[in-house]
Design a protein around this motif. Structure first.
Motif, short mmCIF file in Angstrom:
data_model
loop_
_atom_site.label_atom_id
_atom_site.label_comp_id
_atom_site.label_asym_id
_atom_site.label_seq_id
_atom_site.Cartn_x
_atom_site.Cartn_y
_atom_site.Cartn_z
N ARG A 30 6.07 -31.06 -14.45
CA ARG A 30 7.29 -31.41 -13.74
C ARG A 30 7.11 -32.53 -12.74
O ARG A 30 6.07 -32.62 -12.08
N VAL A 59 -1.28 -35.07 -13.47
CA VAL A 59 -1.81 -35.18 -12.12
C VAL A 59 -1.36 -36.46 -11.43
O VAL A 59 -1.35 -36.54 -10.21
N ARG A 60 -0.96 -37.44 -12.22
CA ARG A 60 -0.52 -38.70 -11.61
C ARG A 60 1.01 -38.74 -11.59
O ARG A 60 1.65 -38.36 -12.56
N THR A 65 2.77 -38.68 -17.48
CA THR A 65 1.41 -39.20 -17.26
C THR A 65 0.32 -38.27 -17.78
O THR A 65 -0.86 -38.59 -17.71
N HIS A 66 0.70 -37.14 -18.30
CA HIS A 66 -0.31 -36.21 -18.83
C HIS A 66 -0.67 -36.55 -20.26
O HIS A 66 -1.81 -36.86 -20.57
N HIS A 72 4.48 -30.12 -22.40
CA HIS A 72 3.68 -29.03 -21.83
C HIS A 72 4.27 -28.46 -20.56
O HIS A 72 3.59 -27.74 -19.84
N GLY A 73 5.51 -28.80 -20.25
CA GLY A 73 6.14 -28.19 -19.09
C GLY A 73 5.80 -28.82 -17.74
O GLY A 73 6.17 -28.29 -16.70
N GLU A 117 11.48 -31.61 -16.22
CA GLU A 117 10.42 -30.90 -16.93
C GLU A 117 10.13 -31.57 -18.26
O GLU A 117 11.01 -31.77 -19.10
N CYS A 118 8.86 -31.91 -18.46
CA CYS A 118 8.46 -32.58 -19.70
C CYS A 118 8.50 -31.59 -20.86
O CYS A 118 7.99 -30.48 -20.74
N LEU A 163 5.30 -32.03 -9.55
CA LEU A 163 5.67 -30.73 -8.98
C LEU A 163 4.97 -29.59 -9.71
O LEU A 163 4.85 -28.49 -9.19
N ALA A 164 4.60 -29.82 -10.95
CA ALA A 164 3.85 -28.80 -11.69
C ALA A 164 2.88 -29.49 -12.64
O ALA A 164 3.20 -30.51 -13.24
N LEU A 165 1.70 -28.90 -12.77
CA LEU A 165 0.70 -29.42 -13.71
C LEU A 165 1.24 -29.26 -15.14
O LEU A 165 2.21 -28.53 -15.34
N PRO A 166 0.61 -29.78 -16.15
CA PRO A 166 -0.69 -30.44 -16.15
C PRO A 166 -0.76 -31.93 -15.78
O PRO A 166 -1.86 -32.44 -15.67
#
Lengths: 469, 109, 424
Positions: free
Chosen positions: B76, B90-91, B52-53, B73-74, B69-70, B85-88
């Protein structure tokens, strides 16, 4: 970018990290980076396996990622020509005579006490800070506040550490974050328990194993519900570092109703590339404030970010950038509105003189559903000389209708009428210009701790000598 | 996750035995692109495949315990709930129930 | 809203050197024009399609650009009428093919002699190579045209690519106002790549309004270039109402000292429209003024992107410049990305700044309007009309003002209150 100082080839003799296996011979570090060096760094620090794995994985990401093609000119950085793990790289200056002239002169003009001068230049031992540090620690312990070097925190609070590390800025976020995750060393770890208000600003200065001039600092701050803390790092005096690449990562978690202010004042020597990733998340009713002053360095790329995740969260970035000749400050802020009723403010003041260049680069992003959110961005730039340059690149991605988002910028020079008026009051041209510039940045300077504000003003005055005209 | 669902399970065509624990992969089901994961503990999860980022392909990322993990950009996501679980990002991403039926992986959308 | 990298679309249109020669043959063009077309064609071929990595192209993908389009070779209706007295004064206002025949020497002096900003260079080159219709407007020195001239092109066929070329040359001290309107039918896929080249010589006064009313399946990939000479005064207005996707490049160069330019824009978009404007205000001359004001009203699921660069060159002293982009979001799914960028390479400036806003109508304004007895949708229409007034008030020609408002009404509705009560 070759490092000039021959002292670096010596094995550092003042390693402060507290080795777990003291029978190991001190390794000799070469320049450059590879998986073995990353693993070695972790081994020397005696880290748990999960951290070693993270470092190695981050290293793989670092290798695979291309360099950013925007921002400043990163073409000169040779990653293989850098030492990635030398304790006190900045402390490799063994004698006061090795400190560049321009740095020594600035210290004199700023009236910095003798002992402090040496400390800032990386020469000699601790400056008074040990005693002060112990007193502060006692107070904090009573409140249950944890304030340690990051390396130590990993050893003493592994679960807390692991819960948050890399969740705000994952290793693969960008190339420099990957580098930092692979080779990080030093930095601060702060945990403030629920409802605790830390009255005294915590300063990196006072950490016992301070790597004030650490290349790859990793800072993690967690403010639990309803707590508040103010953290200050850096200093206005030019900080000499033989290391040419500084790439820190700062992650901050602001929980419900908590409040964090992170103040940075950096004035790196003119050989330094200062590429930093700083980000925080803010839950319901929380507040995050980044006060970011960038002076010096050859190139700074830094965009403190705030993710407003809960309703009524508020974020502010107050940024000052000052670029002298041959310097480029590429800075700004990013604010992501991810919940309704969130508010944000970015105020940026930049000054370029000589052949310097300042670029404001920012982002306001509003996700759908974040109704009744408001954001105001105000960027003002002052160009002091004909050859200086100022850029503004404000990005906005607004995907929600029920919001109020505004951005305004002005670019100006020091007005001749203003100058004339002040000079007619008995000031010379430099003094008058300095006063105008100080007035220009005053809204942000007044948010700094007093001693920094005073030094900042003096520094501006110094930099203005010969700057006008 | 014992919720009564009206939707039927969709066959993914993926044989459970072919999947290495601790990995994720991309699977197309009913016109949707999904990220399927099998944890080291042997649990199956399925989430929508698009981060979603910035649109990264989650199924081409990595699985760390239950965190997907995407690769871009990492960011999660939790393999079972889709929570960030981890940014970036947010949705969260949509999560689906995945189970094995007769040696084959089935997903309820 | 940002899109990822796009793939190259060479199959959008089948165009080759033979097609270009074919155009020249069909119109029996003179050698100079054949060579000109050919060298622009080579330039077009050598210029790559945007990849989506460029700053200006990150927000618009060419992925869905209609495929297999044919170049429209028969000139569609291009209307331009010229009164006798103006013709007698030496004004030329003619379709481009006639101008080639009757004013070849003069035209040759100006046609295709300049390039434009990198982000739209490919489209500029394509149009210079493959134009099949267009207009040449030439105003001799000192001639003052006291009425508004109108040009209108209508693209009537489906599945075509059409690149009309508008060339406006206003010689020293001349004065001219031109309204340029473009239409195409709804529901018909097409690519409209019209370009406009305006040259304002010393002291010239030019007003150019472009009213884009293309059909809802037409892609509008155009470019406009304006050269403002010494003490010249140019105002351009772009009213974007139609098209499925609009991606226009506006290149405004202040080349002479003392020039003044105003770049105005009105966007009213709805349904799934995607309007993306890139502007560059490049100030080379000293004592120049350049102000940009773009206003958009966005309905339904429309998206407006704006990436504008205001650049003050080191040699430009004592300039005044501003860039403003304001977006009114009128539905939950509408979106805006206004990015006004500044690159200031000198400190000798009088005034410089920019502003951007995006958001819904201020609830207080709505409340006030409704408390005067208006229904919610009436109030909205009135407020949107009031919002647009900042640009509308700067339109000198009453006729242009009327035409633009009439066209806008299709999207924003009519304000429907007594004239006297409209906000100024």
């Amino acid at each position: 970018m070759a490092l000039q100082n021959p002292a670096l080839s010596q094995i550092p003799d003042s390693y402060k990290y507290g080795w777990h296996d003291s029978e190991q011979p001190l390794p000799v570090f070469k320049k450059g980076l590879n998986a073995e060096i990353v693993a070695e760094i972790s081994r020397i620090k005696g880290e748990p396996k999960w951290m070693t794995d993270r470092r190695l994985k981050a290293y793989r990401h670092f290798e695979a990622r291309p360099m950013p093609t925007w921002g400043g000119d990163l073409g000169q950085i040779d990653f293989q020509d850098i030492y990635y793990y030398v304790t006190g790289t900045s402390k490799a200056v063994q004698s006061w005579d090795d400190v560049p002239d321009y740095i020594r002169r600035t210290y004199d003009k700023l009236g910095i006490p003798e002992a402090e001068k040496k400390y800032l230049a990386g020469v000699g031992g601790q400056y008074d800070s040990e005693v002060v540090y112990h007193n502060i620690q006692e107070e904090l312990e009573k409140q249950g506040v944890i304030f340690l070097g990051t390396d130590q925190a990993l050893q003493e609070y592994p679960e807390l550490f692991r819960e948050y590390f890399g969740t705000i800025i994952p290793a693969n976020d960008n190339k420099l974050a990957a580098l930092n995750t692979a080779v990080w060393s030093g930095g601060s770890f702060i945990y403030v328990p629920k409802g605790v208000h830390v009255e005294l600003p915590l300063q990196a200065y006072f950490r016992i194993n301070t790597e004030n001039m650490g290349q790859f600092e990793r800072t993690l701050i967690i403010a639990d519900e309803g707590s508040s803390v103010h953290y200050v790092e850096g200093c206005t005096a030019p900080t000499y570092s033989t290391a040419s690449l500084h790439s820190a990562v700062v992650e901050i978690v602001v929980k419900k109703g908590a409040r964090v202010r992170y103040t940075t004042i950096q004035n790196w020597s003119a050989n330094v590339y200062n590429l930093v990733t700083k980000r925080s998340t803010v839950e319901e009713d929380g507040v995050m404030e980044w006060v970011d002053c960038n002076l010096g360095s050859r190139l700074t790329m830094k965009y403190p970010s705030i993710y407003l995740m809960g309703e009524r969260a508020h974020g502010e970035v107050l940024s000052i950038a000052f670029a002298g000749s041959d310097q480029h400050q590429d800075a700004g802020g990013k604010i992501i509105h991810a919940a309704p009723n969130t508010t944000s403010l970015i105020t940026s003041k930049s000054i370029s003189q000589g052949t310097g260049r300042t670029s404001y680069r920012g982002l306001i992003k509003v996700y759908p559903g974040c109704t009744r959110s408001k954001s105001t961005v105000r960027c003002d730039a002052l160009i002091l000389s004909d050859e200086a340059r100022s850029d503004t690149y404000p990005y906005m991605e607004i995907d929600e209708e029920d919001v109020t988002i505004g951005h305004e910028a002005t670019v100006s020079k020091v007005g001749s009428e203003q100058l004339f008026y002040l000079m007619s009051r008995g000031m010379n041209e430099n003094e008058a210009a300095a006063m105008i510039v100080n007035g220009f940045i005053e809204p942000i300077v007044k948010e700094l701790p007093m001693e920094y504000a005073v030094e900042m003003n003096r520094l501006i005055q110094l930099s203005m000598e010969g700057a006008v005209g | 996750m014992a919720i009564e669902r009206a939707t039927a399970g969709f066959a993914t065509g993926l044989r459970a035995a072919d999947v290495t624990p601790g990995t994720v992969q991309v699977v197309e089901v009913d016109g949707r692109s999904l990220c399927i994961g099998l944890t080291e503990d042997g649990e199956w999860g399925a989430i929508d495949n698009v981060c979603t980022h910035d649109g990264g392909v989650l199924g081409e990322g990595e699985l760390d315990d239950n965190a997907v993990e995407c690769p871009r950009h990492g960011g999660r996501f939790d393999l079972f709930s889709g929570r960030v679980l981890a940014l970036p990002p947010v949705r969260p991403v949509n999560a689906h129930v995945a189970r094995v039926e007769g040696g084959e992986l089935v997903v309820e959308l | 809203m940002t899109s990822g990298p796009i793939t190259v679309r060479p199959d959008a249109i089948s165009l080759d050197a033979a097609t270009i020669t074919g155009i020249s043959d069909a119109h029996d063009e003179p050698q100079w024009l054949r060579s000109l077309r050919r060298s622009w064609w080579e330039r077009a071929e050598a210029t790559p399609w945007p990849t989506g990595q460029e700053e200006e192209w990150r927000r618009t993908s060419l992925e869905q650009l209609p495929r297999n389009l044919e170049l429209l070779t028969e000139a569609p209706a291009v209307g331009c009428a010229l009164d006798d007295d103006l013709r007698a004064a030496g004004v030329i206002f003619a379709d481009l093919h006639s101008a080639v025949r009757e004013h070849g020497d003069l035209l040759q002096h100006y046609l295709g002699t300049v390039d434009t900003i990198a982000s739209h260079a490919k489209f500029w080159a394509l149009a210079h190579a493959a134009w099949t219709a267009g207009i040449f407007l030439y105003v001799p020195a000192g001639v003052d045209i006291d009425r508004t001239l109108f040009a209108r092109s209508a693209q009537l066929r489906a599945n075509v690519a059409f690149f009309p070329l508008m060339l406006v040359v206003a010689e020293a001290g001349s004065r001219v106002t031109l309204m340029d309107e473009h239409l195409s039918p709804d529901g018909e896929a097409g690519w409209f790549g019209g370009i406009v080249d305006v040259r304002a010589a010393e002291g010239a006064w030019v007003r150019y309004a472009n009213l884009q009313r293309l059909g809802d399946a037409t892609w509008n990939l155009g470019a406009q270039r304006v050269d403002v000479g010494k003490d010249a005064n140019v105002t351009t207005l772009n009213a974007e109402i139609g098209s499925a996707v609009t991606k226009v490049g506006l290149d405004a160069r202040m080349t002479g000292n003392g020039g003044v330019s105003r770049l105005l824009g009105l966007l009213a978009a709805g349904d799934d429209q995607h309007i993306d404007m890139n502007s560059v205000q490049d100030l080379f001359g000293s004592h120049t003024t350049s102000d940009l004001l773009y206003l958009s009203a966005l309905y339904d699921r429309a998206k407006a992107s704006f990436y504008g660069l205001l650049r003050v060159q080191p040699e430009a002293k004592a300039t005044s410049s501003y860039q403003e982009c304001r977006n009114l979001l009128l539905s939950p799914e509408a979106g805006a990305e206004p990015i006004p960028a500044l690159e200031i390479l000198t400190n000798d400036i009088l005034r410089c700044g920019h502003g951007a806003t995006a958001g819904a109508i201020d609830p207080v304004q709505m409340f006030y309007a409704q408390s005067r007895g208006l229904e919610a949708d009436q109030a909205e229409r009135m407020i949107v009309r009031g919002f647009f007034e900042q640009v509308v008030a700067q339109i000198d020609s009453e006729e242009i003002k009327e035409r633009v408002l009439e066209a806008l009404a299709a999207r924003i509705g009519s304000a429907d209150v007594a004239d006297g009560e409209e906000a100024a």
